[in-house]
Design a protein around this motif. Structure first.
Motif, PDB file in Angstrom:
ATOM      1  N   ARG A   1       6.998 -14.225   7.440  1.00 33.32           N
ATOM      2  CA  ARG A   1       6.053 -15.154   8.061  1.00 33.32           C
ATOM      3  C   ARG A   1       4.815 -14.420   8.550  1.00 33.32           C
ATOM      4  N   VAL A   2       5.005 -13.322   9.241  1.00 39.16           N
ATOM      5  CA  VAL A   2       3.878 -12.547   9.747  1.00 39.16           C
ATOM      6  C   VAL A   2       3.024 -12.033   8.586  1.00 39.16           C
ATOM      7  N   GLY A   3       3.666 -11.566   7.537  1.00 36.00           N
ATOM      8  CA  GLY A   3       2.919 -11.022   6.401  1.00 36.00           C
ATOM      9  C   GLY A   3       1.977 -12.029   5.778  1.00 36.00           C
ATOM     10  N   GLN A   4       2.358 -13.321   5.768  1.00 39.05           N
ATOM     11  CA  GLN A   4       1.524 -14.357   5.161  1.00 39.05           C
ATOM     12  C   GLN A   4       0.172 -14.499   5.853  1.00 39.05           C
ATOM     13  N   LEU A   5       0.033 -14.008   7.069  1.00 40.48           N
ATOM     14  CA  LEU A   5      -1.212 -14.153   7.821  1.00 40.48           C
ATOM     15  C   LEU A   5      -2.304 -13.204   7.363  1.00 40.48           C
ATOM     16  N   PHE A   6      -1.977 -12.225   6.524  1.00 38.23           N
ATOM     17  CA  PHE A   6      -2.901 -11.123   6.311  1.00 38.23           C
ATOM     18  C   PHE A   6      -3.385 -11.001   4.862  1.00 38.23           C
ATOM     19  N   LEU A   7      -4.705 -10.790   4.752  1.00 32.87           N
ATOM     20  CA  LEU A   7      -5.344 -10.373   3.505  1.00 32.87           C
ATOM     21  C   LEU A   7      -5.638  -8.889   3.642  1.00 32.87           C
ATOM     22  N   VAL A   8      -5.143  -8.077   2.717  1.00 29.42           N
ATOM     23  CA  VAL A   8      -5.288  -6.629   2.838  1.00 29.42           C
ATOM     24  C   VAL A   8      -6.098  -6.079   1.669  1.00 29.42           C
ATOM     25  N   THR A   9      -6.489  -4.822   1.806  1.00 26.81           N
ATOM     26  CA  THR A   9      -7.169  -4.107   0.729  1.00 26.81           C
ATOM     27  C   THR A   9      -6.398  -2.832   0.416  1.00 26.81           C
ATOM     28  N   PHE A  10      -6.692  -2.223  -0.704  1.00 24.41           N
ATOM     29  CA  PHE A  10      -6.068  -0.948  -1.071  1.00 24.41           C
ATOM     30  C   PHE A  10      -6.994  -0.226  -2.033  1.00 24.41           C
ATOM     31  N   ARG A  11      -6.758   1.032  -2.256  1.00 24.76           N
ATOM     32  CA  ARG A  11      -7.598   1.833  -3.128  1.00 24.76           C
ATOM     33  C   ARG A  11      -6.943   2.002  -4.499  1.00 24.76           C
ATOM     34  N   GLY A  12      -7.797   2.033  -5.519  1.00 24.81           N
ATOM     35  CA  GLY A  12      -7.339   2.323  -6.868  1.00 24.81           C
ATOM     36  C   GLY A  12      -6.712   1.136  -7.563  1.00 24.81           C
ATOM     37  N   THR A  13      -5.948   1.424  -8.609  1.00 26.40           N
ATOM     38  CA  THR A  13      -5.311   0.376  -9.419  1.00 26.40           C
ATOM     39  C   THR A  13      -3.818   0.621  -9.594  1.00 26.40           C
ATOM     40  N   ASP A  14      -3.260   1.568  -8.839  1.00 27.67           N
ATOM     41  CA  ASP A  14      -1.842   1.906  -8.977  1.00 27.67           C
ATOM     42  C   ASP A  14      -0.983   0.903  -8.219  1.00 27.67           C
ATOM     43  N   THR A  15      -0.038   0.274  -8.916  1.00 26.71           N
ATOM     44  CA  THR A  15       0.885  -0.671  -8.272  1.00 26.71           C
ATOM     45  C   THR A  15       2.340  -0.224  -8.446  1.00 26.71           C
ATOM     46  N   SER A  16       2.548   1.050  -8.715  1.00 21.88           N
ATOM     47  CA  SER A  16       3.909   1.559  -8.923  1.00 21.88           C
ATOM     48  C   SER A  16       4.685   1.535  -7.610  1.00 21.88           C
TER      49      SER A  16
END
Length: 926
Positions: free
Chosen positions: A54-69
């Motif tokens: 539930r808490v996680g649904q509140l957030f839009l996040v960013t990250f670096r690069g294109t790695d999703t491993s």
């Protein structure tokens, strides 16, 4: 005990599955067609979620690069912390360079959406299995390429908002939104941070808060109309699978700082905000058409001074001020939208402006405080952005974990906080259900075959460019005097270009935002040897601005000074003003006036039109604004230069340097006759501008005691568009005798250019009704004789003496063929025809003269005929006065041959005189 837990878990999952299956029988709702209470399937999903989910649904996040491993940070945030969405940014290297930008983005988004699905799609349910909820994948793609677009290659090159606003055409705004929605959706994006609905009421080029071309314009009504159409286009283009979050609520058009760098302050009360800043947001939260409603509002970090009427009181940034934000959202224009599920989204919590505001007292930057303040203020979806804490080792990932863990602890320990979280999450899940009727991966992933549609809508962009192009100075009549003809083969042209470079990612190669020879390439393509042959390519030269600076500093190693000295046309392309471009041009004009004297100096502004002052403009022959630097706008600029098209746009913002005031421009045109007619529709609907009047089969009659309903309009402004909603129209009923006594007055306001009013017929006599809308005071008239007997009305249209028509001469244009161009210049085909005529004529002359005298004079006569014919052809080829008109008057090819034969005849006359003079001494000697 374990068996009991498993049975309970299976029971819950059976209920959830049944609920979801039942929901498939419900009709899929359009944009924002929610009910006040979250639907059953939303409650079922919410009930199955853990506090962390539930808490996680509140957030839009960013990250670096294109790695999703599995070893990546974004994997951990999605799989283990269940964040609600991800925003992709070019500065974070989330996009690959050409030619892999589009395919790489599609693959990245598919990978992100697949991460949590893979952890929740187990065939054997367990009590601790997560609930799958699709991610928001967001982007802010504002148009016009770098620096305001995130994806710089592969998509259709869209214009910025001001270019759309300059068309004054909501259909084009909708088409651009449609293209953007379809292409972003094809890549897998389902969250769009835009459009900007800021109102640039008073442009201030020197202000730190200058918004440039990122706004639709300076009139609240038109910004709202353009925004509404753009939102509808986004929804339609994406098939209603795009959450549209309009920004920058409540509006930063009047701010005194750049909100990205410092918390800005707007000195206005709430009542003043309602008139200007908030008005466009009312347009996209109040509509009978659900497609035109925004799904969310992005709340900016802006403070308001005098918000409650006390000029000495200043709010906190409204994104963190619960009292101020709740008061704004309590306005009637937002109430229904909020009740139906409208989502509030915070602006980036990691911005420099937020950090500086929270540390201005010397305290450490507390991420917990910032995030909780934003949530408590009323934001359901928190855009974290590239946030970091004050720790030396902190990065965005660590800082985001800190916020997530804090919110989870608060959820478990504070019942009031947990209730607020549940309410916000229910709103977010409901929005995701409006995009996807069932939460399955196949519903969420964008199919590969849609990628073929990406980047294929350039025709729409050319329509925008052509309709946006604006002549800022001088007026059209004066310009026609200054530039009676376009460049021709005798001219030399120099292009001075404001160039810049960009990168799609850190390791990507540098690319030109606007190449130094961008204009020259289009000139050569359209009007050079491969086009209409109006110019010689060898007489063109292009130089970037830094070469101009080197010349002024006497450091140039190029031939720029010589090229400028020989030129007859100097064409300047301005794409930005942030790096001293205007100061450089002013140096050029003041330090080297000899290089621009007696030349045609044309400036094309591919940015906002209000940066040049009156002195700057006085140095120019013509000043055009194109607003956007994308390729279709470059093409249109060149066509304007060669007078192939005329500027059709009008600036959507004031331009003080030329006296263009937007309030005046959008006020009623005093030269019009306002149409006045009986309002017999009964529907209250406003007809579109230009709708013809429908002839009545039976004239209605009125008597004392009846009410007569009228409609006036469409009322047109100075630019030829309908006036903004709310424009005052005054209806006056008066007697038709000499006194003209006023019987009744009704003041009304326009809706889509039309005003309505009604009068009670309460007195006998001859009556006339007129309407005015200052400064337009002439209208049609409704006349009738009021009596107890029913009488028909008469509609009288006044005769207005038209001003003498100003005939503007235009260049002679011919039908294009292989012999001559549309502008009347000979082509290669004409030269071959002339060459044949010259050779044939020379042979004929040689044969004729040789039979009468000796071979020497026969040769002289033949050469004289050739020289005369060549001179006459060159008169046409070099575009001397009257050449094009001659071709047009005499039928094109026939006119060319006629002029050449005339030249040959003159050559023969010259040869004959030569022979007479040569033979005269011999005859005297004899």
């Amino acid at each position: 005990m374990r068996r009991t837990l498993i049975m309970r878990s299976n029971f819950i999952r059976i209920i959830l599955l049944t609920t979801i299956l039942a929901s498939l029988l419900m009709p899929v709702s359009g944009a924002l067609a929610q009910t006040p209470v979250p639907p059953t399937k939303v409650q079922a999903v919410l009930a199955s979620m853990t506090p962390e989910e539930r808490v996680g649904q509140l957030f839009l996040v960013t990250f670096r690069g294109t790695d999703t491993s599995t070893s990546s940070q974004i994997y951990d945030l999605i799989v283990n912390h269940h964040v609600g969405g991800v925003v992709l940014l070019a500065e974070n290297d989330n996009f690959l360079g050409e030619p892999d930008t589009i395919a790489g983005t599609h693959q990245l988004i598919s990978s992100l959406q697949t991460l949590e699905w893979d952890t929740t799609a187990s065939l054997s349910p367990t009590p601790d299995r997560n609930t799958y909820v699709p991610l928001f994948i967001g982007i802010a793609q504002d148009g016009d390429g770098a620096p305001h677009d995130q994806i710089l290659n592969g998509l259709t090159a869209l214009p910025d908002a001001m270019a759309i606003g300059a068309t004054w055409n909501t259909d084009l705004a909708g088409q651009v939104g449609n293209v953007l929605g379809s292409e972003l959706s094809a890549l897998g994006f389902n969250l769009y941070l835009g459009p900007s609905l800021d109102v640039l009421e008073s442009p201030n080029p020197s202000a730190l808060s200058d918004l440039g071309t990122r706004v639709f314009g300076g009139d609240p009504y038109w910004v709202g109309e353009m925004g509404r159409a753009f939102v509808a286009g986004l929804h339609e283009g994406s098939g209603n699978q795009m959450t549209v979050v309009a920004k920058n609520f409540p509006g930063k058009g009047g701010s005194d700082r750049s909100p990205e760098e410092e918390v800005a302050t707007v000195r206005k009360s709430l009542e003043q905000l309602k008139q200007v800043e908030l008005s466009p947001f009312f347009a996209i939260t109040n509509s009978m058409d659900p497609a035109t409603l925004a799904d969310g509002l992005l709340v900016s970090h802006i403070r308001y001074q005098g918000f409650q009427g006390n000029i000495r009181a200043t709010t906190r940034p409204v994104s963190f001020d619960a009292a101020a934000l709740s008061e704004i959202l309590a306005l009637p224009e937002f109430t229904a939208w909020r009740e139906n599920g409208g989502v509030m989204v915070s602006d980036a919590l990691g911005s420099k402006a937020v950090r500086d505001f929270y540390t201005q007292g010397g305290e450490n930057f507390s991420l917990r405080t910032v995030a909780r303040d934003a949530f408590s203020a009323g934001n359901e979806l928190l855009y974290v952005g590239n946030v970091t804490s004050t720790d030396l080792d902190s990065d965005t990932y660590t800082a985001t974990l800190e916020i997530l863990n804090f919110f989870t602890q608060e959820y478990r320990s504070d019942p009031v906080f947990s209730q607020r979280v549940d309410a916000a999450v229910a709103r977010i899940i409901a929005q995701k259900f409006r995009m996807y009727d069932l939460f399955t991966l196949s519903n969420v992933l964008a199919p590969d075959f849609n990628l073929s549609l990406v980047g294929a809508s350039q025709s729409v962009m050319f329509d925008v460019a052509r309709n946006a192009a604006t002549l800022v100075s001088p007026d059209p009549q004066e310009l026609n005097t200054l530039l009676p003809a376009p460049p021709n083969q005798s001219d030399r042209m120099v292009f001075l270009t404001d160039t810049s470079l960009y990168q799609q990612c850190t390791g990507c190669p540098l690319q030109d935002t606007f190449a130094a020879d961008a204009l020259q390439r289009v000139v050569v393509r359209l009007y050079g040897q491969s086009g209409s042959e109006q110019i010689f390519t060898s007489r063109l030269a292009s130089f970037p601005f830094f070469e101009l600076e080197n010349m002024l500093n006497e450091e140039s190693e190029s031939n720029i000074e010589a090229a400028l000295d020989r030129s007859t046309w100097i064409v300047i392309a301005l794409t930005d003003v942030r790096d001293g471009q205007l100061d450089l041009l002013r140096r050029f004009f003041s330090e080297r006036p000899n290089l621009i004297r007696n030349k045609n100096v044309i400036l094309f502004s591919f940015t906002a039109p209000y940066y040049l002052d009156a002195t700057d403009i006085s140095k120019l022959t013509a000043y055009y604004s194109l607003y956007s630097k994308q390729q279709p706008f470059v093409d249109v600029a060149v066509r304007l230069l060669f007078q192939q098209i005329s500027p059709a746009g009008a600036s959507p913002v004031s331009i003080p340097a030329v006296g263009y005031d937007l309030i005046t421009a959008t006020s009623p045109d005093p030269a019009q006759v306002i149409p006045l007619a009986l309002d017999l529709s009964g529907s209250g609907e406003v007809p579109p501008a230009g709708t013809p009047t429908i002839a009545l089969t039976e004239t209605p009659t009125y008597k004392i005691g009846d009410t007569i309903a009228l409609q006036a309009g469409p009322i047109i402004d100075h630019n030829g568009h309908t006036v903004p909603n709310g424009t005052i129209a005054r209806f006056v009923m008066s007697t038709r005798d000499e006194s003209g006594a006023i019987l009744q007055q009704v003041e009304s306001t326009t809706e889509k250019g039309v005003a309505r009013a009604s009068f009670l017929i309460d007195k006998p006599g001859q009556v006339e009704i007129n309407v005015s809308s200052e400064p337009a005071v002439i209208s049609g008239a409704i006349q009738f004789d009021a009596s107890d007997a029913g009488v028909a009305v008469t509609v009288v249209v006044p005769m207005v003496t038209a001003a003498p028509e100003i005939v503007i001469p235009t260049p002679t244009v011919l039908v294009e063929n292989d012999l001559y161009s549309p502008e009347g210049y000979p082509r290669l085909g004409a030269w071959l025809l002339v060459l044949l005529a010259l050779v044939g004529g020379a042979l004929l002359v040689y044969w004729a003269v040789n039979s009468l005298t000796d071979t020497r004079w026969a040769m002289r006569f033949a050469l004289s005929a050739v020289v005369g014919g060549l001179l006459s052809y060159n008169y046409l080829a070099l575009g001397f006065p009257g050449a094009a008109e001659w071709i047009a008057a005499d039928g094109g090819a026939y006119g060319i041959l006629l002029l050449v034969f005339g030249g040959e005849l003159l050559g023969l006359i010259g040869a004959w005189l030569w022979m007479r003079l040569a033979n005269e001494p011999a005859s005297r000697a004899g």
